[in-house]
Design a protein around this motif. Structure first.
Motif, PDB file in Angstrom:
ATOM      1  N   VAL A 106     -35.071 -38.951   7.461  1.00 37.06           N
ATOM      2  CA  VAL A 106     -35.322 -37.987   6.054  1.00 37.06           C
ATOM      3  C   VAL A 106     -33.824 -38.330   6.528  1.00 37.06           C
ATOM      4  O   VAL A 106     -33.324 -37.640   7.411  1.00 37.06           O
ATOM      5  CB  VAL A 106     -35.939 -37.039   6.912  1.00 37.06           C
ATOM      6  N   GLN A 107     -32.564 -38.032   4.839  1.00 38.68           N
ATOM      7  CA  GLN A 107     -31.236 -37.743   5.352  1.00 38.68           C
ATOM      8  C   GLN A 107     -31.026 -36.940   4.037  1.00 38.68           C
ATOM      9  O   GLN A 107     -31.480 -36.446   3.282  1.00 38.68           O
ATOM     10  CB  GLN A 107     -30.692 -38.663   4.719  1.00 38.68           C
ATOM     11  N   LEU A 108     -30.137 -35.811   4.715  1.00 37.05           N
ATOM     12  CA  LEU A 108     -29.680 -34.135   4.070  1.00 37.05           C
ATOM     13  C   LEU A 108     -28.307 -34.689   3.848  1.00 37.05           C
ATOM     14  O   LEU A 108     -27.436 -35.316   4.483  1.00 37.05           O
ATOM     15  CB  LEU A 108     -30.120 -33.165   5.023  1.00 37.05           C
ATOM     16  N   GLN A 109     -27.775 -35.069   2.605  1.00 36.39           N
ATOM     17  CA  GLN A 109     -26.409 -34.657   2.749  1.00 36.39           C
ATOM     18  C   GLN A 109     -25.750 -34.170   1.398  1.00 36.39           C
ATOM     19  O   GLN A 109     -26.369 -33.619  -0.210  1.00 36.39           O
ATOM     20  CB  GLN A 109     -26.198 -36.232   1.281  1.00 36.39           C
ATOM     21  N   ALA A 110     -24.782 -33.328   2.093  1.00 35.86           N
ATOM     22  CA  ALA A 110     -23.922 -32.042   1.228  1.00 35.86           C
ATOM     23  C   ALA A 110     -23.311 -32.221   0.548  1.00 35.86           C
ATOM     24  O   ALA A 110     -22.406 -33.110   0.707  1.00 35.86           O
ATOM     25  CB  ALA A 110     -23.827 -30.479   1.814  1.00 35.86           C
ATOM     26  N   SER A 148     -23.787 -28.830  -3.594  1.00 38.21           N
ATOM     27  CA  SER A 148     -25.416 -29.490  -3.394  1.00 38.21           C
ATOM     28  C   SER A 148     -25.973 -30.309  -2.379  1.00 38.21           C
ATOM     29  O   SER A 148     -25.196 -30.346  -1.079  1.00 38.21           O
ATOM     30  CB  SER A 148     -25.944 -30.485  -4.842  1.00 38.21           C
ATOM     31  N   CYS A 149     -27.472 -30.014  -2.287  1.00 36.26           N
ATOM     32  CA  CYS A 149     -27.899 -30.803  -1.263  1.00 36.26           C
ATOM     33  C   CYS A 149     -28.853 -32.059  -1.585  1.00 36.26           C
ATOM     34  O   CYS A 149     -30.097 -31.392  -2.035  1.00 36.26           O
ATOM     35  CB  CYS A 149     -28.712 -30.282   0.076  1.00 36.26           C
ATOM     36  N   VAL A 150     -28.352 -32.979  -1.528  1.00 37.69           N
ATOM     37  CA  VAL A 150     -29.980 -34.291  -2.116  1.00 37.69           C
ATOM     38  C   VAL A 150     -30.316 -34.641  -0.916  1.00 37.69           C
ATOM     39  O   VAL A 150     -30.285 -35.130   0.657  1.00 37.69           O
ATOM     40  CB  VAL A 150     -28.784 -35.088  -2.419  1.00 37.69           C
ATOM     41  N   VAL A 151     -31.955 -34.737  -0.884  1.00 36.95           N
ATOM     42  CA  VAL A 151     -32.898 -35.082   0.478  1.00 36.95           C
ATOM     43  C   VAL A 151     -33.330 -36.831  -0.269  1.00 36.95           C
ATOM     44  O   VAL A 151     -34.036 -37.070  -0.476  1.00 36.95           O
ATOM     45  CB  VAL A 151     -33.953 -33.599   0.560  1.00 36.95           C
ATOM     46  N   SER A 152     -33.588 -37.605   0.707  1.00 31.11           N
ATOM     47  CA  SER A 152     -34.578 -38.620   0.729  1.00 31.11           C
ATOM     48  C   SER A 152     -34.837 -38.946   1.066  1.00 31.11           C
ATOM     49  O   SER A 152     -34.395 -38.082   3.003  1.00 31.11           O
ATOM     50  CB  SER A 152     -32.559 -39.788   0.705  1.00 31.11           C
ATOM     51  N   GLY A 153     -36.421 -39.637   1.470  1.00 36.13           N
ATOM     52  CA  GLY A 153     -36.615 -40.343   2.620  1.00 36.13           C
ATOM     53  C   GLY A 153     -37.640 -39.465   2.856  1.00 36.13           C
ATOM     54  O   GLY A 153     -37.759 -39.881   3.994  1.00 36.13           O
ATOM     55  N   GLY A 154     -37.916 -38.476   2.275  1.00 34.59           N
ATOM     56  CA  GLY A 154     -39.485 -37.611   2.997  1.00 34.59           C
ATOM     57  C   GLY A 154     -39.385 -36.651   1.270  1.00 34.59           C
ATOM     58  O   GLY A 154     -39.118 -37.107   0.737  1.00 34.59           O
ATOM     59  N   THR A 155     -40.630 -35.659   1.769  1.00 37.68           N
ATOM     60  CA  THR A 155     -41.209 -35.244   0.860  1.00 37.68           C
ATOM     61  C   THR A 155     -40.291 -33.937   0.479  1.00 37.68           C
ATOM     62  O   THR A 155     -40.934 -33.089   1.276  1.00 37.68           O
ATOM     63  CB  THR A 155     -43.023 -34.997   0.419  1.00 37.68           C
ATOM     64  N   PHE A 156     -39.317 -33.854  -0.147  1.00 37.25           N
ATOM     65  CA  PHE A 156     -38.510 -32.774  -0.892  1.00 37.25           C
ATOM     66  C   PHE A 156     -39.024 -31.147  -0.465  1.00 37.25           C
ATOM     67  O   PHE A 156     -39.345 -30.682  -0.350  1.00 37.25           O
ATOM     68  CB  PHE A 156     -37.489 -32.587  -2.062  1.00 37.25           C
ATOM     69  N   SER A 157     -40.459 -31.431  -1.784  1.00 37.62           N
ATOM     70  CA  SER A 157     -41.323 -29.563  -1.949  1.00 37.62           C
ATOM     71  C   SER A 157     -42.326 -29.689  -0.519  1.00 37.62           C
ATOM     72  O   SER A 157     -42.437 -28.049  -0.828  1.00 37.62           O
ATOM     73  CB  SER A 157     -41.983 -30.847  -2.921  1.00 37.62           C
ATOM     74  N   ILE A 158     -42.035 -30.223   0.601  1.00 37.76           N
ATOM     75  CA  ILE A 158     -43.201 -29.655   1.670  1.00 37.76           C
ATOM     76  C   ILE A 158     -41.942 -29.350   2.195  1.00 37.76           C
ATOM     77  O   ILE A 158     -42.587 -28.156   3.515  1.00 37.76           O
ATOM     78  CB  ILE A 158     -43.915 -31.061   2.390  1.00 37.76           C
TER      79      ILE A 158
END
Length: 124
Positions: free
Chosen positions: A1-5, A20-30
């Motif tokens: 999981v990566q978080l990029q602000a 803003s922070c974009v989350v990738s590689g995981g299920t953001f909603s959980i």
């Protein structure tokens, strides 16, 4: 999981910024999500937390009424709208995400995922 602000920068006192922070590689909603800041020589401070659905939010007293945290689960993105900024808000801001934690989010302890910080500098 990566978080990029994104979205940090220089602003005069009284101004506004939106992080803003974009989350990738995981299920953001959980993930329960939050924003943490740290200034040189100061302790780390969790400034805002938001639950998984986005309907419940909590804030540090230092930012209450000035900052608004939000999330868009369709875009895997976390936001922090910062208004009425003061020099005391100058810090490196990090987005954090957690699976094991529950709302309300009062500290960053035990958060599973951390993004790289984005610097916010407020001049007087």
């Amino acid at each position: 999981v990566q978080l990029q602000a994104y979205g940090g920068g220089f602003v005069q006192a009284g101004g506004s910024l939106r992080l803003s922070c974009v989350v990738s590689g995981g299920t953001f909603s959980i993930y329960i999500m939050g924003w943490v800041r740290q200034a040189p020589g100061k302790e780390r401070e969790l400034v805002a937390g938001i639950n998984r659905s986005g309907y419940r939010r909590n804030y540090a007293d230092s930012v209450k009424g000035r900052f608004t945290i939000s999330r868009d689960n369709t875009k895997n993105t976390l936001y922090l709208q910062m208004n009425s900024l003061t020099p005391e808000d100058t810090a490196n801001y990090y987005c954090v995400g957690g699976i094991r934690r529950s709302y309300p989010l009062n500290s960053a302890d035990g958060m599973d995922y951390w993004g790289e910080g984005t610097q916010v500098t407020v001049s007087s």
